[in-house]
Design an enzyme around this catalytic site. Structure first.
Site, mmCIF file in Angstrom:
data_model
loop_
_atom_site.group_PDB
_atom_site.id
_atom_site.type_symbol
_atom_site.label_atom_id
_atom_site.label_comp_id
_atom_site.label_asym_id
_atom_site.label_seq_id
_atom_site.Cartn_x
_atom_site.Cartn_y
_atom_site.Cartn_z
ATOM 1 C CG ASP A 102 29.003 61.265 13.794
ATOM 2 O OD1 ASP A 102 28.023 61.585 13.082
ATOM 3 O OD2 ASP A 102 29.990 61.994 13.939
ATOM 4 C CB VAL B 98 37.160 64.737 16.446
ATOM 5 C CG1 VAL B 98 38.204 64.851 15.354
ATOM 6 C CG2 VAL B 98 37.169 65.989 17.322
ATOM 7 C CE LYS B 99 28.906 64.877 14.943
ATOM 8 N NZ LYS B 99 29.544 64.713 13.638
ATOM 9 N NE ARG B 100 38.199 61.707 19.143
ATOM 10 C CZ ARG B 100 37.957 61.085 17.981
ATOM 11 N NH1 ARG B 100 36.724 60.978 17.502
ATOM 12 N NH2 ARG B 100 38.955 60.526 17.300
#
Lengths: 288, 288
Positions: A102, B98-100
């Site tokens: 991120d 969460v950008k998983r």
């Protein structure tokens, strides 16, 4: 204390190339063992502890896949924290497989979450899709020499080529370009062993591509998934390392579930894990 | 219950285009408010609660950035869980940022972690760098109609172009190719509103690229970061939406820290957040 990348290099010299993946799912535990504990936290931690105790001298490094723990909520969070602390107390090197990625202050928060405090690891995996600036918030940790990264470069899953394999007009793939960017970034974090604290996740299921990446990235240590069931072979490994070092090869389920294999039948799960780790280690060593 | 993408579409019709980002850092809290609670969990949750209560009728959706909570360990985990549950109890739509992104069983674990249980959200953001197969473990959740994804396509940070901007031999960028793959995947999850449950994160700092992506992705709902401080302008938004809907625009610090702006001086932090949300909403509405 030596830099973390030098510690990892030395661990490979000493113990071989196995990265033992603690992707521990409750369903992997032998029933009687599982029944002897009440909470998921205890079941998972004590299973991990037994595996760790049985393999400390034969696994170079441990990789803990946070997703399995995240799925269990608070209990999983505690089992994860306890596992990382146990590993570090034992002097093992720990890669937290979190694949975070991120920007700016958000990346700083991920660094804080995973490179210090209750979830402190030695290395974390990162997903660099958002760009090189997403790595910079980790650099203060890398500068101390105590921490390192493994950035996704070329993964081993069936869809890996969808984006990573896109070829630019100059003939280079996204993975290759990314690899070169990382190699350049890593130059500021070189260890005595010649590798930098910015490693790369490079699968071993696409031999030609892995060779191209190794050629472009002489100072980058590899974390190699895809061995065994996914198709990666021991004889390929010597080309992915350099002079026999420069990479670790991950196995998770193959080791955690070794006790279910016919050749280890009758062994307790931890002894089977040890036997499988040694088998894999020797297989790679003899091919390298 | 309507599909989640139709609920989001209706929320935009009803409340405007603001996605309120709860990237809550302890340092953002007014000192006296912070001092009135003991644990970080309480401080953060009660701050969020006040912001939520003050903006429920003017924010279309809330985005909770998990990194800020992850950095606080167990206490953060609890504050995160409590915030998501509060939002859902209030009938708000929640995007877990969460950008998983991972493969096979690991991705299943992330789905389990964030689309059910203590951390259940309505949408989660995902990082698709590892390929389209990393999305499939989420599809059983999407099929119910209750859950959706926002996949990173073109982010708004300075380094976004490093990988996303690599241009293939056919002239199309990685972001554009990725966008088309997602649009195709999304066809199986179309809502009545004409958008699919697989949305895209598309920044608004690179106008030409955003327009190319919008053109290629007629059925993809956009989550748009980069507004305001990063350079995205209200007048551009009408081209990023379609007929005035089809996207939400995120603001986090701009709203959480509105109480520090001269124009809202004297207002309590929650009223300032409301005033700033309304200001932003109207700015976008009048430009669209």
């Amino acid at each position: 204390m030596p830099r973390i990348i030098d510690r990892l290099y030395a661990a490979v010299e000493d113990k071989g190339h196995v990265c033992l993946g603690l992707d521990t799912d409750l369903s992997y535990l032998p029933q009687d063992f599982s029944d002897s504990y009440i909470s998921p936290r205890e079941k998972i931690f004590h299973f991990n502890k037994r595996i760790i105790d049985a393999t400390l001298d034969v696994a170079a490094v441990y990789k803990v896949q946070i997703a399995y723990y995240e799925a269990l909520g608070i209990d999983g969070f505690l089992a994860y924290s306890q596992t990382l602390q146990y590993l570090r107390d034992k002097g093992a090197i720990v890669i937290a497989d979190v694949k975070r990625g991120d920007i700016a202050k958000t990346a700083e928060m991920y660094a804080k979450a995973h490179l210090e405090g209750a979830l402190e690891a030695d290395f974390i995996t990162v997903n660099p899709f958002m760009g090189m600036d997403t790595l910079k918030p980790f650099y203060p940790y890398l500068k101390t020499g105590d921490k390192g990264l493994f950035a996704l470069v070329a993964t081993s899953n069936p869809g890996a080529g969808d984006l990573q394999g896109i070829t630019a007009a100059d003939g280079e793939s996204v993975s290759e370009k990314l690899g070169r960017m990382l190699e350049r970034e890593g130059e500021q974090f070189l260890g005595k062993c010649g590798y930098s604290a910015i490693g790369a996740v490079v699968g071993c299921t696409n031999r030609e591509q892995t060779l191209r990446i190794r050629q472009r990235l002489p100072r980058t240590f590899f974390l190699i998934p895809g061995y065994g069931a996914q198709g990666g072979k021991a004889e390929d490994m010597k080309d992915y390392f350099k002079n026999g070092n420069g990479g670790v090869v991950n196995s998770s389920r193959g080791i955690l579930l070794a006790y279910k294999k016919p050749e280890f039948s009758g062994l307790p799960f931890d002894e089977a894990a040890r036997a499988e780790t040694i088998r894999m280690r020797e297989e790679i060593k003899s091919a390298v």
